[in-house]
Design a protein around this motif. Structure first.
Motif, PDB file in Angstrom:
ATOM      1  N   SER A 289       0.834  -1.198   0.000  1.00 36.31           N
ATOM      2  CA  SER A 289       0.000   0.000   0.000  1.00 36.31           C
ATOM      3  C   SER A 289       0.868   1.248   0.000  1.00 36.31           C
ATOM      4  O   SER A 289       2.034   1.205   0.390  1.00 36.31           O
ATOM      5  CB  SER A 289      -0.910  -0.001   1.234  1.00 36.31           C
ATOM      6  OG  SER A 289      -1.755   1.130   1.230  1.00 36.31           O
ATOM      7  N   MET A 320      -1.699  -0.866  -3.899  1.00 36.22           N
ATOM      8  CA  MET A 320      -2.695   0.147  -3.524  1.00 36.22           C
ATOM      9  C   MET A 320      -2.068   1.533  -3.569  1.00 36.22           C
ATOM     10  O   MET A 320      -0.895   1.707  -3.257  1.00 36.22           O
ATOM     11  CB  MET A 320      -3.233  -0.153  -2.122  1.00 36.22           C
ATOM     12  CG  MET A 320      -4.114  -1.397  -2.057  1.00 36.22           C
ATOM     13  SD  MET A 320      -4.716  -1.747  -0.389  1.00 36.22           S
ATOM     14  CE  MET A 320      -3.448  -2.852   0.196  1.00 36.22           C
ATOM     15  N   SER A 361      -6.436   4.838  -4.305  1.00 34.98           N
ATOM     16  CA  SER A 361      -6.849   5.500  -3.073  1.00 34.98           C
ATOM     17  C   SER A 361      -7.755   6.663  -3.454  1.00 34.98           C
ATOM     18  O   SER A 361      -7.913   6.994  -4.633  1.00 34.98           O
ATOM     19  CB  SER A 361      -5.628   6.019  -2.310  1.00 34.98           C
ATOM     20  OG  SER A 361      -5.155   7.213  -2.909  1.00 34.98           O
ATOM     21  N   ARG A 411      -8.341   0.460   0.529  1.00 32.11           N
ATOM     22  CA  ARG A 411      -7.274   1.438   0.747  1.00 32.11           C
ATOM     23  C   ARG A 411      -7.882   2.696   1.359  1.00 32.11           C
ATOM     24  O   ARG A 411      -8.564   3.473   0.689  1.00 32.11           O
ATOM     25  CB  ARG A 411      -6.568   1.780  -0.570  1.00 32.11           C
ATOM     26  CG  ARG A 411      -5.580   2.954  -0.483  1.00 32.11           C
ATOM     27  CD  ARG A 411      -4.451   2.656   0.486  1.00 32.11           C
ATOM     28  NE  ARG A 411      -3.536   3.775   0.626  1.00 32.11           N
ATOM     29  CZ  ARG A 411      -3.565   4.652   1.620  1.00 32.11           C
ATOM     30  NH1 ARG A 411      -4.499   4.575   2.552  1.00 32.11           N
ATOM     31  NH2 ARG A 411      -2.679   5.613   1.682  1.00 32.11           N
ATOM     32  N   GLY A 476      -5.373  -0.966   3.658  1.00 33.86           N
ATOM     33  CA  GLY A 476      -4.155  -0.257   3.280  1.00 33.86           C
ATOM     34  C   GLY A 476      -4.073   1.067   4.004  1.00 33.86           C
ATOM     35  O   GLY A 476      -4.229   2.134   3.407  1.00 33.86           O
TER      36      GLY A 476
END
Length: 525
Positions: A289, A320, A361, A411, A476
């Protein structure tokens, strides 16, 4: 390169002998799939593929790419039915929504069409659906279920029972000495908190309340226990709805596929997939992430990661976002994905055997800060999709299914949101991760907080449900990484790839274990 050209010619000849024609780009794709095998194994694969194509009853002699992919997938899952896959991905906008029927005590698949800009009634409608979900499992819990008489002795003599009341029950009287109410924790007036259910709302006095484990944020559903007097519920204890095991929850869905995907029935109890899961002990899924592709050091570490995994490809690598922070223009993101594609030029096995999954994200461009967040547009990742054909652009959140295991990926910096919005910060600060996990599992939702803190598309709120509980929830979050298991569900926080000295998580499905991994500074190519 010479071997690849010879293999392409062999494929074309083999297909002609079988009565098929294949375009150059499709024969190149198939050659890339067969390159890792020796000559004898390639012969077996070509025989199996052409045989599968004949069974597909194609409308034309010309074999298209989808028919080839279908043939390869079906050969890979020997012994499995057509809708049973070893690994599948499910985007948030295709996750089914179920409504609870109180009369039949079953969840029924909703047939109503869903849209992003839905009717105003869904503003409260999606909260009512969450309330019904939590109410039905709370009423089944041993503390609230009707007493059972065994051998002339009531279970109440062994376990203290509670009667769940509605807000209207309290509003219809003036005094109730012992009251327990399930409802939404909300602030209808400045500085005053209320508990609200579909029948009304009651003011809460939290001055002497004992808070159970978890983060109690506005927007959570809570169980408030206390004494009601003249319009105010003086709370003695504030807790969450009880947890229900996944096996118990699934009983109320029947055989319906509540998880999502192409299968009509739930794959959780498929014996063939269970056998594949047990036997494939080397299968792994990699999670990273905060993968900022605009940072040169991140790109170098990703190159080392890909090269290292080329000799033992995992089932999937999940990256992510945010993928670019310094420049959030869409055209800049496209150049970063092109650079990512260049990193795997020499990783042939990885590109052929591993799914690359990109989960954006809310900071990534092209979509608003509302969940579920749509996937990265294909136009921005066209170069990566061409270089690594097994790349999947997914929504945030999304779902994965490996054999019988169900995995949720999201995320979002949830820990910070919980800490900022909670009414009562846990006194046991050494176990913040336990409180975080309990909040998600008890609420059965990824973002049980006020919509101002985390807005959600009302019609797609079911995509954020964690009911029945999955096997693994991957968050994440950029805070410190952690792994916590409660009630048969594991919550994994990957941490930040950039901020954690390039550490990442590896999930081993056969043992349901998680390994902490890191790319060292002195790692050689």
């Amino acid at each position: 390169m010479e071997d690849l050209v010879k293999l392409k010619k062999k494929i074309s000849s083999y297909f002609k002998l079988s009565g098929f024609l294949i375009l150059s780009e499709n024969s190149e794709y198939l050659a890339g799939q067969l390159m890792p095998f020796d000559t004898a194994e390639r012969e077996k694969w070509l025989t199996a593929i052409t045989g599968n194509l004949q069974s597909q009853r194609l409308k034309s002699q010309l074999v298209e790419r989808p028919a080839l992919e279908k043939a390869i997938n079906e050969i890979n899952r020997v012994g499995l039915d057509e809708d049973q896959t070893v690994f599948s991905v499910i985007d948030a906008f295709s996750i089914p929504r179920y409504d609870y029927n109180r009369q039949s005590k079953k969840f029924e698949l909703s047939s109503e069409p869903r849209v992003l800009l839905t009717k105003p009634s869904m503003k409260s409608g999606h909260l009512r659906q969450r309330y019904e979900l939590l109410l039905q499992k709370t009423l089944r819990h041993e503390l609230f279920a009707p007493a059972v008489i065994e051998n002339g002795v009531s279970a109440e003599s062994r376990i203290k029972k509670f009667k769940l009341l509605l807000c209207e029950n309290l509003l219809a009287t003036s005094i109730v000495e012992e009251a327990v109410v399930l409802g939404l924790l909300t602030q209808l007036k400045e500085g005053k908190f209320f508990i609200e259910d579909p029948t009304g709302y009651v003011e809460l006095d939290l001055s002497a309340a004992r808070f159970h484990a978890g983060f109690f944020c506005e927007g959570c559903f809570v169980l408030a226990e206390g004494a009601y007097d003249e319009g105010v519920l003086k709370v003695a204890g504030l807790g969450f709805p009880p947890v229900e095991s996944a096996a118990s929850s699934r009983a109320f869905f029947g055989t319906q596929n509540s998880w999502g995907g192409e299968s009509r029935t739930l794959l959780k109890y498929c014996s063939q997939l269970q056998e594949v899961e047990r036997s494939n002990s080397e299968a792994t899924i990699v999670f990273l992430s905060d993968v900022r592709l605009d940072q040169s050091i991140v790109m170098e570490k990703l190159r080392l990661l890909f090269v290292g995994y080329d000799s033992c490809p995992p089932v999937a690598i999940i990256l992510m976002g945010p993928f670019a922070v310094s420049d959030r223009q869409p055209h800049a993101l496209r150049s970063h994905f092109d650079a990512l594609a260049a990193l795997v030029n020499d990783c042939d096995r990885l590109k052929q055997e591993t799914e690359l999954i990109l989960v954006p994200s809310c900071e990534d461009p092209t979509a608003p800060n509302i969940l579920p967040r749509p996937a990265i547009p294909k136009t921005l990742a066209s170069g990566l999709l061409k270089a690594w054909p097994r790349t999947k652009l997914l929504t945030n959140p999304c779902r994965l299914q490996y054999c019988t295991q169900q995995i949720v990926v999201c995320r979002l910096d949830l820990m910070a949101k919980f800490c900022r919005n909670t009414l009562h910060f846990p006194t046991d600060t050494n176990n913040i991760e336990q409180h975080f996990t309990r909040t998600l599992i008890c609420q059965g939702h990824l973002t049980p907080i006020h919509p101002i803190a985390s807005p959600v598309y009302w019609d797609y709120d079911a995509a954020l449900w964690l009911y029945p509980l999955p096997d693994l929830i991957v968050i994440g979050d950029s805070c410190q990484s952690f792994t916590v298991s409660q009630h048969g569900c594991t919550v994994l926080n990957t941490g930040s790839f950039l901020k954690s000295k390039f550490s990442f998580k590896v999930y081993i499905p056969s043992t349901k274990t998680i390994e902490d991994s890191e790319i060292p500074d002195n790692m050689a190519d």
